[in-house]
Motif scaffolding. Structure first.
Motif, PDB file in Angstrom:
ATOM      1  N   CYS A 201      22.940  74.358  -7.116  1.00 13.65           N
ATOM      2  CA  CYS A 201      22.513  75.745  -6.914  1.00 13.65           C
ATOM      3  C   CYS A 201      21.286  75.832  -6.008  1.00 13.65           C
ATOM      4  O   CYS A 201      21.087  76.849  -5.336  1.00 13.65           O
ATOM      5  N   ALA A 202      20.493  74.773  -5.966  1.00 17.50           N
ATOM      6  CA  ALA A 202      19.334  74.766  -5.080  1.00 17.50           C
ATOM      7  C   ALA A 202      19.741  74.811  -3.613  1.00 17.50           C
ATOM      8  O   ALA A 202      18.935  75.176  -2.755  1.00 17.50           O
ATOM      9  N   ASP A 203      20.997  74.442  -3.318  1.00 21.31           N
ATOM     10  CA  ASP A 203      21.489  74.427  -1.939  1.00 21.31           C
ATOM     11  C   ASP A 203      22.115  75.751  -1.512  1.00 21.31           C
ATOM     12  O   ASP A 203      22.424  75.934  -0.332  1.00 21.31           O
ATOM     13  N   MET A 204      22.314  76.685  -2.457  1.00 18.52           N
ATOM     14  CA  MET A 204      23.088  77.888  -2.142  1.00 18.52           C
ATOM     15  C   MET A 204      22.481  78.714  -1.018  1.00 18.52           C
ATOM     16  O   MET A 204      23.193  79.205  -0.141  1.00 18.52           O
TER      17      MET A 204
ATOM     18  N   HIS B  29      22.084  78.062 -19.145  1.00 15.89           N
ATOM     19  CA  HIS B  29      20.965  78.074 -18.201  1.00 15.89           C
ATOM     20  C   HIS B  29      21.136  79.170 -17.146  1.00 15.89           C
ATOM     21  O   HIS B  29      20.512  79.110 -16.086  1.00 15.89           O
ATOM     22  N   LEU B  30      21.948  80.162 -17.444  1.00 14.26           N
ATOM     23  CA  LEU B  30      22.220  81.222 -16.472  1.00 14.26           C
ATOM     24  C   LEU B  30      20.952  81.858 -15.933  1.00 14.26           C
ATOM     25  O   LEU B  30      20.844  82.150 -14.734  1.00 14.26           O
ATOM     26  N   ASN B  31      19.980  82.070 -16.792  1.00  9.02           N
ATOM     27  CA  ASN B  31      18.760  82.746 -16.353  1.00  9.02           C
ATOM     28  C   ASN B  31      18.045  81.978 -15.250  1.00  9.02           C
ATOM     29  O   ASN B  31      17.334  82.571 -14.430  1.00  9.02           O
ATOM     30  N   ASP B  32      18.242  80.653 -15.212  1.00  9.84           N
ATOM     31  CA  ASP B  32      17.616  79.852 -14.157  1.00  9.84           C
ATOM     32  C   ASP B  32      18.221  80.151 -12.787  1.00  9.84           C
ATOM     33  O   ASP B  32      17.590  79.865 -11.760  1.00  9.84           O
ATOM     34  N   HIS B  33      19.440  80.702 -12.769  1.00  9.08           N
ATOM     35  CA  HIS B  33      20.163  80.892 -11.513  1.00  9.08           C
ATOM     36  C   HIS B  33      20.359  82.360 -11.146  1.00  9.08           C
ATOM     37  O   HIS B  33      20.867  82.658 -10.064  1.00  9.08           O
ATOM     38  N   LEU B  34      19.966  83.276 -12.012  1.00  8.45           N
ATOM     39  CA  LEU B  34      20.256  84.693 -11.795  1.00  8.45           C
ATOM     40  C   LEU B  34      19.685  85.212 -10.481  1.00  8.45           C
ATOM     41  O   LEU B  34      20.372  85.908  -9.722  1.00  8.45           O
TER      42      LEU B  34
ATOM     43  N   LEU C  87      21.760  83.977  -7.586  1.00 11.88           N
ATOM     44  CA  LEU C  87      23.085  84.593  -7.545  1.00 11.88           C
ATOM     45  C   LEU C  87      23.005  86.029  -7.035  1.00 11.88           C
ATOM     46  O   LEU C  87      23.855  86.478  -6.264  1.00 11.88           O
ATOM     47  N   LYS C  88      21.983  86.747  -7.453  1.00 11.99           N
ATOM     48  CA  LYS C  88      21.838  88.140  -7.020  1.00 11.99           C
ATOM     49  C   LYS C  88      21.514  88.245  -5.532  1.00 11.99           C
ATOM     50  O   LYS C  88      21.740  89.296  -4.925  1.00 11.99           O
ATOM     51  N   CYS C  89      20.999  87.169  -4.944  1.00 12.39           N
ATOM     52  CA  CYS C  89      20.675  87.182  -3.515  1.00 12.39           C
ATOM     53  C   CYS C  89      21.888  86.886  -2.636  1.00 12.39           C
ATOM     54  O   CYS C  89      21.819  87.089  -1.413  1.00 12.39           O
TER      55      CYS C  89
ATOM     56  N   LEU D 197      26.593  91.081 -13.264  1.00  7.49           N
ATOM     57  CA  LEU D 197      26.890  90.449 -11.974  1.00  7.49           C
ATOM     58  C   LEU D 197      28.251  90.907 -11.452  1.00  7.49           C
ATOM     59  O   LEU D 197      28.407  91.216 -10.260  1.00  7.49           O
ATOM     60  N   LEU D 198      29.238  90.979 -12.338  1.00  8.60           N
ATOM     61  CA  LEU D 198      30.564  91.437 -11.930  1.00  8.60           C
ATOM     62  C   LEU D 198      30.510  92.875 -11.423  1.00  8.60           C
ATOM     63  O   LEU D 198      31.205  93.238 -10.466  1.00  8.60           O
TER      64      LEU D 198
END
Length: 289
Positions: free
Chosen positions: A130-133, A155-160, A163-165, A195-196
């Motif tokens: 996810c750091a590469d996204m 760990h969704l909160n770490d990526h929210l 993902l929103k970006c 998110l959906l």
């Protein structure tokens, strides 16, 4: 390296779910002769060829397929592209591993061969995390590709924020991959629904056996989340077989027909039609029959 031939069951009792015309398996892998696992990836136990998968398609009455780059091959997409060539553009699409350094000309060539997504896996063995996204997303945006994103849902909160970006479409893979499963009313499931609702996120039903603590055939702990997501946004859900199921020991190998039939526990007939046919056609650009 000489890999043994496939020994997994390729035929069996027909599934109860009668797959509609155009039904699509949105997540499977191939392991082809002559292609070795790469440093950083897991070993390959045995082959899983296009010819093997044709038997799975026939068994489950599926017509279309999305081939996903397996972790074993890391950033070497060669076998994926060979498989897409064998399967053909009318019936197959691919999800490759893209790096921030992948040349644009190479991405365009892959697009012509059927690739429509970039795989992100924030778990051990994943080639791009996810750091590469943020670096990969601009590379694929002009091609209209999506990101297939897998992480521990706990760990969704770490990526929210990341993902929103994203401006491209993205898939929340493997039922959110909550390890261990969470109740359907969990706040992180609320976040998935939000998110959906943003319009560029998708949710993939795939491999409940990997995370369920109660097991099949219903996988009721994982299924509670699946049912809530389907009820909320059936037009944003897709399904994948995860064949050939290399993530579990041989003793835990799931029945492929049951992996399709689990939809009957979680979705209505009309929702199944969307999940298997309409939604994949829209996401991957397949013609509607």
């Amino acid at each position: 390296m000489n890999l043994p031939n496939n020994t997994r069951p390729l035929i069996g009792t027909e599934p109860t779910l009668k797959a509609p015309p155009g039904a699509t398996d949105c997540h499977m892998h191939v392991y082809l002769p002559g292609y070795e696992s790469q440093p950083g990836g897991p070993s390959i136990p045995e082959l899983a060829t296009v010819e093997d998968y044709y038997q799975i398609q026939k068994w489950l009455s599926l017509e279309r397929v999305v081939v996903v780059q397996p972790n074993a091959y890391q950033c070497d997409n060669s076998a994926l592209l060979v498989a897409l060539g064998e399967l053909g553009l009318t019936k197959a699409r691919g999800v490759a591993v893209v790096t921030p350094e992948t040349p644009q000309a190479e991405l365009e060539a892959w697009h012509s061969e059927g690739v429509r997504g970039a795989r992100i896996m924030d778990l051990p063995g994943g080639a791009q995390s996810c750091a590469d996204m943020a670096l990969i997303e601009p590379r694929i945006r002009e091609l209209g590709w999506h990101m297939m994103v897998q992480f521990n849902g706990r760990h969704l909160n770490d990526h929210l924020t990341s993902l929103k970006c994203l401006k491209t479409d993205f898939i929340i893979d493997h039922l959110g991959k909550f390890m261990d499963p969470v109740p359907s009313e969990d706040i992180r499931v609320d976040e998935i629904l939000r998110l959906l609702d943003r319009g560029n996120a998708w949710f993939k039903i795939c491999a409940p056996y990997e995370t369920s603590l109660v097991g099949g055939p219903d996988y009721s702990d994982v299924g509670a989340v699946a049912r809530r997501v389907i009820e909320h946004a059936p037009e944003r859900v897709i399904w994948g077989s995860n064949w050939p199921h290399v993530g579990v020991p041989r003793s835990q190998y799931p029945n492929d027909a049951m992996q399709l039939d689990v939809l009957l526990q979680w979705a209505t007939q009309s929702e199944c039609e969307k999940i298997l046919v309409d939604n994949p056609a829209r996401l991957y650009g397949f013609d509607i029959n």
